[in-house]
Design a protein around this motif. Structure first.
Motif, PDB file in Angstrom:
ATOM      1  N   GLY A  72     -16.595   0.444  16.706  1.00 30.77           N
ATOM      2  CA  GLY A  72     -17.502   2.704  16.956  1.00 30.77           C
ATOM      3  C   GLY A  72     -18.252   2.634  15.684  1.00 30.77           C
ATOM      4  O   GLY A  72     -19.047   3.271  15.050  1.00 30.77           O
ATOM      5  N   ASP A  73     -17.338   2.360  14.315  1.00 32.48           N
ATOM      6  CA  ASP A  73     -17.448   2.582  12.717  1.00 32.48           C
ATOM      7  C   ASP A  73     -18.600   1.857  12.063  1.00 32.48           C
ATOM      8  O   ASP A  73     -19.170   1.124  12.468  1.00 32.48           O
ATOM      9  CB  ASP A  73     -16.388   2.466  12.108  1.00 32.48           C
ATOM     10  N   VAL A  74     -18.826   2.856  11.261  1.00 34.62           N
ATOM     11  CA  VAL A  74     -20.564   2.629  10.877  1.00 34.62           C
ATOM     12  C   VAL A  74     -20.292   2.522   9.749  1.00 34.62           C
ATOM     13  O   VAL A  74     -19.720   3.452   8.387  1.00 34.62           O
ATOM     14  CB  VAL A  74     -21.651   3.559  11.128  1.00 34.62           C
ATOM     15  N   ILE A  75     -19.825   1.070   9.256  1.00 37.99           N
ATOM     16  CA  ILE A  75     -19.771   1.120   7.530  1.00 37.99           C
ATOM     17  C   ILE A  75     -20.769   0.695   6.928  1.00 37.99           C
ATOM     18  O   ILE A  75     -22.332   0.023   6.934  1.00 37.99           O
ATOM     19  CB  ILE A  75     -19.011  -0.187   7.604  1.00 37.99           C
ATOM     20  N   SER A  76     -21.164   1.798   5.841  1.00 40.20           N
ATOM     21  CA  SER A  76     -22.497   1.721   5.066  1.00 40.20           C
ATOM     22  C   SER A  76     -21.621   1.675   3.240  1.00 40.20           C
ATOM     23  O   SER A  76     -21.261   2.023   3.074  1.00 40.20           O
ATOM     24  CB  SER A  76     -23.395   2.540   5.133  1.00 40.20           C
ATOM     25  N   VAL A  77     -24.036   1.060   2.145  1.00 39.88           N
ATOM     26  CA  VAL A  77     -23.154   1.255   0.896  1.00 39.88           C
ATOM     27  C   VAL A  77     -23.937   2.815   0.811  1.00 39.88           C
ATOM     28  O   VAL A  77     -25.189   3.176   1.217  1.00 39.88           O
ATOM     29  CB  VAL A  77     -24.051  -0.160   0.451  1.00 39.88           C
ATOM     30  N   LYS A  78     -23.062   2.921  -0.412  1.00 41.52           N
ATOM     31  CA  LYS A  78     -24.067   4.151  -0.650  1.00 41.52           C
ATOM     32  C   LYS A  78     -25.013   4.252  -1.610  1.00 41.52           C
ATOM     33  O   LYS A  78     -25.224   2.830  -1.292  1.00 41.52           O
ATOM     34  CB  LYS A  78     -23.096   4.645  -2.111  1.00 41.52           C
ATOM     35  N   GLU A  79     -25.729   5.117  -1.365  1.00 38.32           N
ATOM     36  CA  GLU A  79     -27.186   4.797  -1.389  1.00 38.32           C
ATOM     37  C   GLU A  79     -27.628   4.714  -3.641  1.00 38.32           C
ATOM     38  O   GLU A  79     -28.896   3.907  -3.094  1.00 38.32           O
ATOM     39  CB  GLU A  79     -27.611   6.664  -2.023  1.00 38.32           C
ATOM     40  N   LYS A  80     -26.510   5.216  -4.003  1.00 43.82           N
ATOM     41  CA  LYS A  80     -26.915   4.331  -5.387  1.00 43.82           C
ATOM     42  C   LYS A  80     -26.428   3.167  -5.625  1.00 43.82           C
ATOM     43  O   LYS A  80     -27.265   2.554  -6.899  1.00 43.82           O
ATOM     44  CB  LYS A  80     -26.340   6.040  -6.752  1.00 43.82           C
ATOM     45  N   MET A  81     -26.169   2.665  -5.135  1.00 43.32           N
ATOM     46  CA  MET A  81     -25.548   0.975  -4.929  1.00 43.32           C
ATOM     47  C   MET A  81     -26.434   0.609  -4.034  1.00 43.32           C
ATOM     48  O   MET A  81     -26.763  -1.183  -3.861  1.00 43.32           O
ATOM     49  CB  MET A  81     -24.457   0.807  -4.430  1.00 43.32           C
ATOM     50  N   ARG A  82     -27.624   0.990  -3.868  1.00 40.47           N
ATOM     51  CA  ARG A  82     -28.092   0.063  -2.838  1.00 40.47           C
ATOM     52  C   ARG A  82     -29.809  -0.790  -3.152  1.00 40.47           C
ATOM     53  O   ARG A  82     -30.187  -1.555  -2.908  1.00 40.47           O
ATOM     54  CB  ARG A  82     -29.471   0.647  -1.758  1.00 40.47           C
TER      55      ARG A  82
END
Length: 138
Positions: A72-82
């Protein structure tokens, strides 16, 4: 070495086969999930992304590569690193993440759907040899 020994001790206390449990514990590490999802080109780059705080778990910054990801965890990249060229190239070159993850390349995120089974983990290693080795040490 100490971390692997601690993972082995944790796996021996779990119900089921120690080797399979050890492999699953290692597969659920945050740095490994980031790598398998294609958010980083190598496991070392994944560890660095996590360690430098560029990865979010459920929207919160987390810099512990050894964090055990839960279903259920959602792993994402920080906005500035996209906009980072290495992350974009890694996402484009990775075909598909394992079946226990769902990736949204447009959102630079992956959802950890369920705990994988041993046969789903693409690691060419004989876990029985590892268990036998650590069993002698205890």
């Amino acid at each position: 070495e100490t971390q692997l020994r601690n993972y082995y001790k944790k796996a021996t206390g779990m119900p089921g086969r120690t080797g399979a449990d050890l492999l699953i514990l290692l597969e659920r590490r945050l740095d490994n999930i980031v790598y398998r999802a294609g958010l980083a080109p190598t496991i070392w780059a994944s560890r660095q992304l996590v360690g430098h705080g560029h990865i979010l778990v459920n929207g919160k910054r987390l810099n512990l590569p050894s964090y055990q990801v839960r279903p259920g965890d959602v792993i994402s990249v920080k906005e500035k690193m996209r906009k980072n060229v290495h992350i974009i190239e890694s996402l484009e070159s990775t075909i598909n993440p394992p079946s226990y993850m769902r990736r949204d390349a447009n959102d630079f995120s992956v959802s950890f759907e369920r705990i994988p089974e041993q046969k789903e983990i693409p690691v060419p290693v004989d876990m029985q040899l590892i268990v036998e080795f650590y069993n002698r040490l205890t």
